[in-house]
Motif scaffolding. Structure first.
Motif, PDB file in Angstrom:
ATOM      1  N   GLU A   1       4.586   0.974 -13.351  1.00  0.00           N
ATOM      2  CA  GLU A   1       3.781   1.270 -12.157  1.00  0.00           C
ATOM      3  C   GLU A   1       2.301   0.951 -12.403  1.00  0.00           C
ATOM      4  OE1 GLU A   1       3.138   2.260  -8.294  1.00  0.00           O
ATOM      5  OE2 GLU A   1       5.052   2.045  -9.355  1.00  0.00           O
ATOM      6  N   ARG A   2       1.831   1.276 -13.631  1.00  0.00           N
ATOM      7  CA  ARG A   2       0.428   0.986 -13.941  1.00  0.00           C
ATOM      8  C   ARG A   2       0.171  -0.528 -13.942  1.00  0.00           C
ATOM      9  NH1 ARG A   2      -2.480  -0.557 -18.085  1.00  0.00           N
ATOM     10  NH2 ARG A   2      -0.662  -0.714 -19.454  1.00  0.00           N
ATOM     11  N   LEU A   3       1.115  -1.278 -14.532  1.00  0.00           N
ATOM     12  CA  LEU A   3       0.947  -2.731 -14.559  1.00  0.00           C
ATOM     13  C   LEU A   3       0.978  -3.313 -13.147  1.00  0.00           C
ATOM     14  CD1 LEU A   3       3.193  -3.645 -17.639  1.00  0.00           C
ATOM     15  CD2 LEU A   3       0.695  -3.566 -17.513  1.00  0.00           C
ATOM     16  N   ARG A   4       1.847  -2.761 -12.288  1.00  0.00           N
ATOM     17  CA  ARG A   4       1.871  -3.248 -10.901  1.00  0.00           C
ATOM     18  C   ARG A   4       0.553  -2.983 -10.199  1.00  0.00           C
ATOM     19  NH1 ARG A   4       7.932  -1.148  -9.037  1.00  0.00           N
ATOM     20  NH2 ARG A   4       9.109  -2.841 -10.069  1.00  0.00           N
ATOM     21  N   GLU A   5      -0.014  -1.790 -10.430  1.00  0.00           N
ATOM     22  CA  GLU A   5      -1.311  -1.490  -9.817  1.00  0.00           C
ATOM     23  C   GLU A   5      -2.389  -2.432 -10.334  1.00  0.00           C
ATOM     24  OE1 GLU A   5      -2.050   2.590 -10.660  1.00  0.00           O
ATOM     25  OE2 GLU A   5      -0.509   3.366  -9.281  1.00  0.00           O
ATOM     26  N   GLU A   6      -2.381  -2.706 -11.658  1.00  0.00           N
ATOM     27  CA  GLU A   6      -3.371  -3.636 -12.200  1.00  0.00           C
ATOM     28  C   GLU A   6      -3.185  -5.036 -11.613  1.00  0.00           C
ATOM     29  OE1 GLU A   6      -3.166  -3.598 -16.407  1.00  0.00           O
ATOM     30  OE2 GLU A   6      -3.967  -1.565 -16.631  1.00  0.00           O
ATOM     31  N   LEU A   7      -1.913  -5.457 -11.438  1.00  0.00           N
ATOM     32  CA  LEU A   7      -1.661  -6.773 -10.843  1.00  0.00           C
ATOM     33  C   LEU A   7      -2.187  -6.826  -9.413  1.00  0.00           C
ATOM     34  CD1 LEU A   7      -0.390  -9.557 -10.963  1.00  0.00           C
ATOM     35  CD2 LEU A   7       1.797  -8.538 -10.324  1.00  0.00           C
ATOM     36  N   ASP A   8      -1.970  -5.765  -8.640  1.00  0.00           N
ATOM     37  CA  ASP A   8      -2.467  -5.738  -7.257  1.00  0.00           C
ATOM     38  C   ASP A   8      -3.993  -5.815  -7.240  1.00  0.00           C
ATOM     39  OD1 ASP A   8       0.113  -5.551  -6.377  1.00  0.00           O
ATOM     40  OD2 ASP A   8       0.101  -3.356  -6.165  1.00  0.00           O
ATOM     41  N   ARG A   9      -4.626  -5.063  -8.165  1.00  0.00           N
ATOM     42  CA  ARG A   9      -6.092  -5.127  -8.203  1.00  0.00           C
ATOM     43  C   ARG A   9      -6.575  -6.519  -8.587  1.00  0.00           C
ATOM     44  NH1 ARG A   9      -5.471   0.019 -10.672  1.00  0.00           N
ATOM     45  NH2 ARG A   9      -5.729  -0.913 -12.740  1.00  0.00           N
TER      46      ARG A   9
END
Length: 447
Positions: free
Chosen positions: A151-159
């Motif tokens: 989930e953290r990696l997905r958030e970083e990818l979105d940012r």
């Protein structure tokens, strides 16, 4: 699995654990031994543990954990003494284990550790169950950590995507502003050139009137020269501003700017070459020139057909390399193994790169030579020749894929020529907009 060694029914000491003690249970057992350690006299302790008698419980568990666990397993009397201390410290848990019904709400690791020390009937099953429970808990915790990390990696990818879109929009805005500024400078330059032309016309008019009056003519010439100097100074300022604008545009602030600039240079070079090739006269078209006829010295369609080149003629490659901003990408080992396969790989590379350097100097085209890194037993220490870019594919990436990546990196519209006999490579680069040529054609052109 439980094995018996001849003990009577209900005697847990006859049971034997057939697998290593789970880590969580072992830590609790060491802690129980460490807590009961201090209540024993020096004489009641095994010989190998007496040196730790004065240690604090936590320090004793840290430095003497392995020794205490070994003594508990091998010394029955020492285990019984530790069991008595445990019964005094936790009478309810000990009574429940003796009755065969451990408390449901108790920690499985605590129950298994106490069972291991007290050895009631069925203690092996309790230890095994605690180990399985600990493994399940570790697996669930690892799964939760993995989900949280995902989930953290997905958030970083979105940012990162959002930042990329914002940066792209900002660069597009800056590019539009630079284009508008360049157009404004072009208009100012055209106005300055018009002023210069008007000044030159006025100068010619004044020179024609010099015969009527030298004094008046000299004054007019002086005025015209002053006006010309002013206009030239203005023109110089405009040219300096235009050059500064072009220099800022050449700097580029992103990969897209570089690709756009390269494509623009290609179009401009092609337009200049077309202008030189056509050599159109500066006069307007006359009505008589619209009549279809053959003029003396002009080629007919039959003459043009006679000049067509064979598909394998190396002159085709020379024409392609003469295109503005042409980029030649060479499948290195495909060419060398076609032309001189009997030579060692090192000599193949040196021979091909030397010939490509001469070709780059002759044509002025950009030349990139790609070799397959899987063919190498060790990294190559190589000084690339002048005018040739030398690339080796990374581990797990073939030279064919690296060539396709190079073609895809070029902007649409730039002439890219790929020299390779590999049909898969030729088809792939052709779909990407490049022109494939056979390795034999390149070898003929190099020779």
């Amino acid at each position: 699995m439980v094995e018996t060694t001849g003990g009577g029914p209900g005697d847990g000491t006859a049971e034997v654990l057939d697998r290593p003690l789970p880590d969580g249970v072992r830590r609790r057992v060491v802690q129980i031994v460490s807590d009961g350690f201090g209540g024993l006299t020096l004489a009641e302790l095994p010989a190998q543990l007496r040196q730790y008698a004065r240690f604090a419980p936590n320090r004793r568990a840290k430095f003497a954990g392995n020794a205490m666990a070994a003594a508990l397993e091998t010394d029955t009397l020492f285990r019984q003494r530790i069991g008595e201390k445990l019964r005094e410290a936790q009478p309810e848990l000990a009574g429940a284990l003796d009755s065969g019904s451990p408390p449901p709400a108790a920690d499985p690791l605590d129950v298994a550790a106490a069972a291991y020390v007290l050895r009631p009937t069925g203690w092996v099953k309790l230890v095994a169950a605690a180990g399985e429970e600990a493994q399940r808990a570790d697996a669930e915790r690892a799964d939760e950590e993995s989900r949280a990390e995902l989930e953290r990696l997905r958030e970083e990818l979105d940012r990162a995507r959002e930042q990329g879109r914002a940066e792209t929009e900002r660069l597009r805005t800056e590019l539009d502003a630079a284009k508008r500024e360049a157009e404004s400078l072009h208009r100012k330059l055209r106005a300055a050139l018009s002023d210069v032309k008007r000044g030159e016309a006025a100068l010619r008019k004044m020179q024609a009137g010099m015969e009527a009056g030298r004094t008046e003519g000299q004054a007019q010439v002086s005025a015209a020269e002053s006006e010309t100097r002013r206009l030239k100074a203005r023109l110089g300022e405009v040219e300096a501003a235009l050059e500064a604008s072009r220099r800022a545009a050449r700097e580029g602030r992103s990969v897209e700017d570089m690709r756009l600039r390269l494509l623009l240079d290609t179009v401009l070079d092609a337009a200049q070459g077309l202008r030189r090739e056509l050599a159109l006269p500066p006069v307007s078209v006359r009505p008589a020139e619209t009549v279809d006829a053959v003029e003396p010295g002009r080629m007919t369609p039959k003459d043009i057909a006679a000049r067509a080149l064979s598909e394998n003629d190396p002159a085709i490659l020379s024409q392609l390399l003469a295109l503005p901003q042409a980029h030649l990408v060479v499948d290195g080992y495909n060419v060398t193994k076609t032309g001189y396969p009997q030579m060692p790989l090192e000599k193949q590379r040196l021979r091909l790169l030397g010939q490509l350097s001469q070709l780059a100097a002759q044509t002025g085209a950009e030349v990139t030579c790609v070799f397959d890194g899987a063919e190498l037993a060790a990294p190559v220490l190589l000084a690339p020749p002048r005018g040739v870019r030398v690339l080796f594919s990374k581990p797990g990436v073939t030279a064919d894929e690296l060539i396709r990546q190079l073609v895809r990196a070029e902007p649409p519209g730039r002439p890219v020529i790929v020299a390779s006999t590999d049909r898969e490579v030729a088809d792939g680069v052709a779909k990407a907009g490049a022109r494939p040529v056979a390795s034999a054609m390149l070898l003929k052109r190099l020779s």
